[in-house]
Design an enzyme around this catalytic site. Sequence first.
Site, short mmCIF file in Angstrom:
data_model
loop_
_atom_site.label_atom_id
_atom_site.label_comp_id
_atom_site.label_asym_id
_atom_site.label_seq_id
_atom_site.Cartn_x
_atom_site.Cartn_y
_atom_site.Cartn_z
N LYS A 135 1.06 -1.10 0.02
CA LYS A 135 0.11 -0.04 0.08
C LYS A 135 0.68 1.20 -0.08
CE LYS A 135 -3.93 -2.00 2.53
NZ LYS A 135 -4.58 -1.95 3.72
N ALA A 193 -1.04 1.20 6.70
CA ALA A 193 -1.32 -0.03 7.43
C ALA A 193 -2.24 -1.13 7.07
CB ALA A 193 -1.71 0.55 8.70
N ASP A 194 -1.95 -2.20 7.70
CA ASP A 194 -3.16 -3.37 7.15
C ASP A 194 -3.31 -3.99 8.64
OD1 ASP A 194 -4.58 -4.68 4.88
OD2 ASP A 194 -3.83 -6.34 6.10
N THR A 195 -4.64 -4.40 8.81
CA THR A 195 -5.16 -5.12 10.29
C THR A 195 -5.89 -6.45 9.79
OG1 THR A 195 -5.38 -3.07 11.28
CG2 THR A 195 -6.33 -5.21 12.32
#
Length: 205
Positions: free
Chosen positions: A59, A75-77
């Site tokens: 990203k 960010a990634d969750t």
Amino acid sequence: MLPMDPTNPVLCLASVSPRRRELLAQIGVPHVVVGADIDETFLPGEIPRDYVTRLAREKALAIRRTGQRLPVLAADTTVVVDGKVFGKPRDRDEGVRMLGELSGRAHEVLTAVALADSHGLTDRLSSSAVWFRKVSLEECLAYWETGEPRDKAGGYAIQGLGAVFVESLSGSYSGVMGLPLFETAELLRAAGIAYWCAGRSGERA
């Protein structure tokens, strides 16, 4: 929440998530927002920690490659139960099933954060354990109807109505929300990007 000068952004956030915007604002980082559209397919043999880290990095790089001159934060969750990744539920049935599997037990929430600038790409990973109380089918169905779970990893929001299911948390509350502020501040400080307790000297792009 600290006052910011929106006319002088120091960062580009590669996410349209209002929660991530609020968390960045909480630590006093003026920023612009550009959503990143990437393929989030889980790769064969990929483990959850590698998955969220790869997506955060992709990203950040995707926005940087568009010509964005500001440093790019992404960010990634994801939620992990027994090694299985729970992303955003596709529909009511999947959302209710997810909550049913989280009910009465612990799960892991992984959030990776990455920063891309002219000096390269760095990342950090936050891991938290969240314990749910027993959640009835009626509660699962009622929660889905609120609309809150539909765009949330694991099908719930700890900062919203879903908080009533959370018995305890070990780790980062902001990480479970979607942007771990400890790890984010580490990346910002290393890159010379100011937040509330950091001077603006030595900034780099």
